[in-house]
Motif scaffolding. Structure first.
Motif, PDB file in Angstrom:
ATOM      1  N   ILE A 126      -0.783  -2.265  -3.065  1.00 38.34           N
ATOM      2  CA  ILE A 126      -2.005  -2.488  -3.817  1.00 38.34           C
ATOM      3  C   ILE A 126      -2.965  -1.392  -3.393  1.00 38.34           C
ATOM      4  CG2 ILE A 126      -3.922  -4.038  -4.279  1.00 38.34           C
ATOM      5  CD1 ILE A 126      -1.990  -6.359  -3.802  1.00 38.34           C
ATOM      6  N   VAL A 127      -3.395  -0.592  -4.378  1.00 41.92           N
ATOM      7  CA  VAL A 127      -4.172   0.619  -4.133  1.00 41.92           C
ATOM      8  C   VAL A 127      -5.526   0.479  -4.804  1.00 41.92           C
ATOM      9  CG1 VAL A 127      -4.222   3.099  -4.538  1.00 41.92           C
ATOM     10  CG2 VAL A 127      -2.066   1.985  -4.087  1.00 41.92           C
ATOM     11  N   GLU A 128      -6.561   0.985  -4.138  1.00 38.94           N
ATOM     12  CA  GLU A 128      -7.876   1.043  -4.762  1.00 38.94           C
ATOM     13  C   GLU A 128      -8.055   2.450  -5.332  1.00 38.94           C
ATOM     14  OE1 GLU A 128     -12.541   0.905  -3.556  1.00 38.94           O
ATOM     15  OE2 GLU A 128     -11.157  -0.339  -2.413  1.00 38.94           O
ATOM     16  N   ALA A 129      -8.238   2.520  -6.652  1.00 40.80           N
ATOM     17  CA  ALA A 129      -8.409   3.814  -7.322  1.00 40.80           C
ATOM     18  C   ALA A 129      -9.411   3.652  -8.451  1.00 40.80           C
ATOM     19  CB  ALA A 129      -7.078   4.316  -7.877  1.00 40.80           C
ATOM     20  N   GLY A 130     -10.459   4.442  -8.415  1.00 41.02           N
ATOM     21  CA  GLY A 130     -11.455   4.391  -9.484  1.00 41.02           C
ATOM     22  C   GLY A 130     -12.228   3.088  -9.519  1.00 41.02           C
ATOM     23  N   GLY A 131     -12.427   2.462  -8.379  1.00 45.20           N
ATOM     24  CA  GLY A 131     -13.179   1.219  -8.328  1.00 45.20           C
ATOM     25  C   GLY A 131     -12.375  -0.008  -8.715  1.00 45.20           C
ATOM     26  N   LYS A 132     -11.090   0.139  -8.962  1.00 40.85           N
ATOM     27  CA  LYS A 132     -10.232  -0.985  -9.338  1.00 40.85           C
ATOM     28  C   LYS A 132      -9.066  -1.074  -8.373  1.00 40.85           C
ATOM     29  CE  LYS A 132     -11.289  -0.626 -14.217  1.00 40.85           C
ATOM     30  NZ  LYS A 132     -10.748  -0.442 -15.557  1.00 40.85           N
ATOM     31  N   ILE A 183      -5.116  -1.772  -8.020  1.00 37.31           N
ATOM     32  CA  ILE A 183      -3.939  -1.675  -8.872  1.00 37.31           C
ATOM     33  C   ILE A 183      -2.687  -1.909  -8.038  1.00 37.31           C
ATOM     34  CG2 ILE A 183      -2.688  -0.201 -10.484  1.00 37.31           C
ATOM     35  CD1 ILE A 183      -5.266   1.500 -10.626  1.00 37.31           C
ATOM     36  N   TRP A 184      -1.774  -2.708  -8.565  1.00 38.71           N
ATOM     37  CA  TRP A 184      -0.485  -2.944  -7.938  1.00 38.71           C
ATOM     38  C   TRP A 184       0.445  -1.830  -8.422  1.00 38.71           C
ATOM     39  CZ3 TRP A 184       2.062  -8.379  -7.592  1.00 38.71           C
ATOM     40  CH2 TRP A 184       3.327  -8.287  -7.061  1.00 38.71           C
ATOM     41  N   ILE A 211      -5.002   2.318   0.650  1.00 38.93           N
ATOM     42  CA  ILE A 211      -3.959   1.316   0.482  1.00 38.93           C
ATOM     43  C   ILE A 211      -4.457   0.017   1.110  1.00 38.93           C
ATOM     44  CG2 ILE A 211      -1.548   0.752   0.931  1.00 38.93           C
ATOM     45  CD1 ILE A 211      -1.815   3.265  -0.729  1.00 38.93           C
ATOM     46  N   LEU A 212      -4.526  -1.044   0.311  1.00 39.11           N
ATOM     47  CA  LEU A 212      -5.026  -2.330   0.796  1.00 39.11           C
ATOM     48  C   LEU A 212      -3.900  -3.237   1.267  1.00 39.11           C
ATOM     49  CD1 LEU A 212      -7.567  -2.933  -2.090  1.00 39.11           C
ATOM     50  CD2 LEU A 212      -7.993  -1.863   0.111  1.00 39.11           C
ATOM     51  N   PHE A 213      -2.730  -3.106   0.653  1.00 39.94           N
ATOM     52  CA  PHE A 213      -1.576  -3.942   0.988  1.00 39.94           C
ATOM     53  C   PHE A 213      -0.316  -3.118   0.763  1.00 39.94           C
ATOM     54  CE2 PHE A 213       1.800  -6.889  -0.243  1.00 39.94           C
ATOM     55  CZ  PHE A 213       1.758  -7.805   0.785  1.00 39.94           C
ATOM     56  N   PHE A 214       0.680  -3.279   1.622  1.00 45.68           N
ATOM     57  CA  PHE A 214       1.921  -2.521   1.512  1.00 45.68           C
ATOM     58  C   PHE A 214       3.100  -3.418   1.841  1.00 45.68           C
ATOM     59  CE2 PHE A 214       5.124   0.223   3.620  1.00 45.68           C
ATOM     60  CZ  PHE A 214       5.508   0.949   2.509  1.00 45.68           C
ATOM     61  N   ARG A 215       4.151  -3.327   1.013  1.00 44.71           N
ATOM     62  CA  ARG A 215       5.364  -4.090   1.285  1.00 44.71           C
ATOM     63  C   ARG A 215       6.558  -3.164   1.145  1.00 44.71           C
ATOM     64  NH1 ARG A 215       8.207  -9.234  -1.710  1.00 44.71           N
ATOM     65  NH2 ARG A 215       9.894  -9.353  -0.216  1.00 44.71           N
ATOM     66  N   ASN A 216       7.401  -3.166   2.165  1.00 42.60           N
ATOM     67  CA  ASN A 216       8.644  -2.400   2.167  1.00 42.60           C
ATOM     68  C   ASN A 216       9.761  -3.365   2.532  1.00 42.60           C
ATOM     69  OD1 ASN A 216      10.677  -0.574   2.296  1.00 42.60           O
ATOM     70  ND2 ASN A 216       9.775   0.689   3.901  1.00 42.60           N
ATOM     71  N   ASN A 217      10.417  -3.899   1.506  1.00 39.02           N
ATOM     72  CA  ASN A 217      11.473  -4.909   1.627  1.00 39.02           C
ATOM     73  C   ASN A 217      10.943  -6.139   2.373  1.00 39.02           C
ATOM     74  OD1 ASN A 217      13.221  -3.303   0.158  1.00 39.02           O
ATOM     75  ND2 ASN A 217      13.904  -2.225   1.978  1.00 39.02           N
ATOM     76  N   ASP A 218      11.242  -6.305   3.661  1.00 30.86           N
ATOM     77  CA  ASP A 218      10.787  -7.502   4.373  1.00 30.86           C
ATOM     78  C   ASP A 218       9.584  -7.229   5.275  1.00 30.86           C
ATOM     79  OD1 ASP A 218      12.175  -5.889   6.060  1.00 30.86           O
ATOM     80  OD2 ASP A 218      13.257  -7.504   7.077  1.00 30.86           O
ATOM     81  N   LYS A 219       9.065  -6.004   5.270  1.00 28.39           N
ATOM     82  CA  LYS A 219       7.929  -5.632   6.122  1.00 28.39           C
ATOM     83  C   LYS A 219       6.646  -5.667   5.307  1.00 28.39           C
ATOM     84  CE  LYS A 219       6.317  -1.911   9.084  1.00 28.39           C
ATOM     85  NZ  LYS A 219       6.555  -0.527   9.507  1.00 28.39           N
ATOM     86  N   LEU A 220       5.658  -6.453   5.751  1.00 29.34           N
ATOM     87  CA  LEU A 220       4.371  -6.575   5.081  1.00 29.34           C
ATOM     88  C   LEU A 220       3.276  -6.007   5.966  1.00 29.34           C
ATOM     89  CD1 LEU A 220       4.623 -10.277   3.880  1.00 29.34           C
ATOM     90  CD2 LEU A 220       5.087  -8.248   2.545  1.00 29.34           C
TER      91      LEU A 220
END
Length: 107
Positions: free
Chosen positions: A5-11, A13-14, A39-48
């Protein structure tokens, strides 16, 4: 499955690698590569990973495909019994970006 989940342009986005997204216009030419580092949230398979508010050392590599204009929005204002009507339109300037990869920064 890798996504962020990324912050870009004030929004917020997943985003997933290999897909394109429309965001508010960025100051880059078509074909240029940009990095989204909020980057607000990151998931790589089972790693959060959850940021507070952002995760350091992780970024998304993107390529600007083209600049487009969004759908037309009609703004209509009217005051009854006052003989006042106003009809305006607006189209938002947007950039279409392709997310190539989401990587960790090695320093």
């Amino acid at each position: 499955m890798i996504y962020a989940i990324v912050e870009a342009g004030g929004k917020q986005i997943w985003v997933k690698p290999g897909r394109f997204y429309d965001i508010n216009k960025v100051t880059a030419n078509p074909g240029d590569r940009i990095t989204l580092d909020r980057i607000l949230f990151f998931r790589n398979n089972d790693k959060l990973m959850l940021g507070q508010p952002c995760i350091p050392n992780i970024y998304a590599k993107c390529k600007v495909l083209k600049h487009i204009r969004g759908r037309k929005i009609t703004v209509f204002k009217m005051k009854p019994k006052k003989n006042m009507q106003s009809k305006n339109g607006h189209r938002q300037e947007m950039s279409r970006i392709l997310v190539e990869s989401i990587k960790t920064q090695t320093s």
